[in-house]
Design an enzyme around this catalytic site. Structure first.
Site, PDB file in Angstrom:
ATOM      1  NE  ARG A   1      36.021  41.405  37.478  1.00 50.84           N
ATOM      2  CZ  ARG A   1      37.149  40.863  37.005  1.00 50.84           C
ATOM      3  NH1 ARG A   1      37.121  39.709  36.359  1.00 50.84           N
ATOM      4  NH2 ARG A   1      38.299  41.461  37.196  1.00 50.84           N
TER       5      ARG A   1
ATOM      6  CB  SER B   1      38.863  36.578  35.692  1.00 52.42           C
ATOM      7  OG  SER B   1      38.894  36.789  34.318  1.00 52.42           O
TER       8      SER B   1
ATOM      9  CE  LYS C   1      40.095  34.056  31.427  1.00 50.24           C
ATOM     10  NZ  LYS C   1      39.891  35.460  31.139  1.00 50.24           N
TER      11      LYS C   1
HETATM   12  N1  URA Z   1      42.579  39.201  32.516  1.00 50.76           N
HETATM   13  C1  URA Z   1      41.550  38.325  32.704  1.00 50.76           C
HETATM   14  O1  URA Z   1      41.460  37.310  32.037  1.00 50.76           O
HETATM   15  N2  URA Z   1      40.636  38.622  33.652  1.00 50.76           N
HETATM   16  C2  URA Z   1      40.700  39.722  34.424  1.00 50.76           C
HETATM   17  O2  URA Z   1      39.847  39.911  35.266  1.00 50.76           O
HETATM   18  C3  URA Z   1      41.747  40.614  34.209  1.00 50.76           C
HETATM   19  C4  URA Z   1      42.698  40.328  33.256  1.00 50.76           C
END
Ligand code: URA
Length: 437
Positions: A168, A183, A187
């Site tokens: 990206r 994203s 996590k």
């Molecule tokens: N923080 C993230 O972990 N991912 C993103 O795409 C943008 C901010």
């Protein structure tokens, strides 16, 4: 399935199914689908967007692309927090022990600094001996025994995010809402938490400076988290000026210790207690926000949160003496004062400029490979709404090298907007989304 068919489908505006998204992510992480096809897919997503169900499928597929933490052995309600990144934002250092002192289980995975915002792992590494790289077994065992652990994301977790984020960055597709949401949440989902509070920053120093964008992000995070069976709430909080008064790794650890001692800056304590209270409400422990905030403030005053911080540092090899003697933390060789250009009151303090100044001094990274200097940073003596006197210091630079010091000084001086009447401090919490009433 053929990647080119799925790229075409997305390009032409049709939603991808859960199976198709999983196939694409598995194929990419497994090396069967090349970068150039995923680049095209990312651009199609950037232009066409994604339906909520697609964003949830993408998040799930990314979360499952590597190791998942299973926190089901935990008796309490496992919680997590995420910040979209700020200047002087050391809330994680305070919140993790504070919530553990309250009896919630906190298995926190954090990242390093990139860009003008700091990273929790860099801050913790300014503590001599502290080890953020734990094995999965060690990490889970600490959470089980002590109710808290704070480690960096190992390479085995969410590899899809690492690969996609890099792609990206070089294909102009960072600023796509579904890609940001997946994203961030992948996590959190892989980290095993059931209750998640997201601190979406807004203002000059934020990843998304405009409140409309912060609001869209917060809403999508809450909705997507809900689809994946997580309790997610978000707060949109101010990042027009830095949080607290210290910006820089060891300086921020010092400020976090003061806050855990009940003697921190008001905005930092307030934000930690508000974010923490939301997680307590999500966990169902308390039903009333005010009560939860009061209980958390109590933990900052009675020493229990600080005791948990001591345990966290000691468990992970850090020198616990820094807690009673913060001067044992790395200290910069020199200090330079930045003077106010006129008398009056602070009307604005640009967080982005302060973050950039701290980076120029060495507190952050310009590339992933850069080493950070734990000792350097910016100490803010005055913030918005406070009186200043022309020629008197408004900030102190903590420096180790002359290089860039002049540029950093100019940035800090220009970050202060001083007028006769000044302005009231901006509201810390702008909006709550998905939070309990
Ligand atoms: N923080 C993230 O972990 N991912 C993103 O795409 C943008 C901010």
């Amino acid at each position: 399935m053929k990647a080119v068919e799925l790229i075409r489908k997305k390009r032409d505006g049709s939603p991808l199914s859960k199976g198709e998204i999983r196939w694409l992510i598995e194929g990419y992480v497994g090396g069967e689908i090349p970068d150039y096809q995923i680049s095209a897919l990312l651009m199609a997503i950037k232009f066409q967007g994604m339906e909520d169900s697609e964003t949830a499928s993408l998040t799930e597929a990314m979360a499952h692309s590597g190791e998942m933490l299973d926190l089901s052995f935990i008796k309490g309600f496992p919680v997590d927090k995420h910040s979209t990144g700020g200047v002087g934002d050391k809330t994680t250092l305070v919140l993790v022990p504070l919530l553990a002192a309250f009896g919630l289980a906190v298995a926190k995975l954090s990242g390093r600094a990139l860009g003008h915002t700091g990273g929790t792992i860099d801050k913790l590494e300014s503590i001599p001996g502290f080890r953020p790289g734990l094995s999965k077994e060690e990490f889970l065992s600490l959470v089980k025994r002590f109710g808290l652990a704070l480690a960096d994301h190992g390479d085995d977790m969410v590899p899809a995010d690492r690969l996609l984020y890099e792609l990206r960055g070089v294909t102009a597709t960072i600023d796509s809402l579904p890609l940001i949401v997946s994203s961030i949440l992948s996590k959190k989902v892989a980290g095993g938490a059931r209750g998640i509070i997201i601190d979406v920053k807004t203002g000059a120093g934020a990843f998304l400076p405009r409140i409309e964008d912060s609001r869209r992000l917060a809403r999508s995070l809450v909705a997507t988290g809900g689809r994946l069976g997580r309790k997610v709430a978000a707060m949109i909080t101010d990042m027009s000026q830095p949080l607290g008064r210290m910006v820089g790794n060891a300086l921020e650890v010092k400020e976090a210790i003061s806050t855990l001692n009940g003697k921190g800056p008001g905005d930092l304590e307030e934000l930690c207690c508000q974010l923490g209270a939301e997680l307590i409400l999500l966990s169902g422990e308390f039903l009333d926000r005010k009560q939860a905030v009061t209980a958390l403030r109590g933990r900052l005053r009675d020493g229990t949160a600080l005791a948990k911080f001591r345990q966290l540092i000691g468990n992970q090899g850090g020198d616990v003496n820094i807690i009673d003697t913060p001067s044992l933390l790395p200290r910069a060789a020199n200090r330079i004062e930045v003077q106010a250009t006129r008398s009056g009151r602070v009307a604005g303090l640009d967080a982005l400029s302060i973050g950039r100044a701290a980076n120029l001094l060495g507190a952050g990274r310009f590339t992933k490979e850069d080493e950070v200097d734990p000792a350097v940073g910016v100490e803010l003596l005055c913030k918005v709404g406070e009186d200043v006197k022309g020629g008197k210091p408004v900030a102190i630079l903590h420096i180790n090298a002359e290089e860039n010091a002049k540029q950093a000084m100019d940035l800090v001086r220009d970050a202060y907007k001083i007028t006769e009447k000044g302005a009231a401090p901006p509201p810390l919490i702008r909006e709550r989304i998905g939070c309990r009433e």
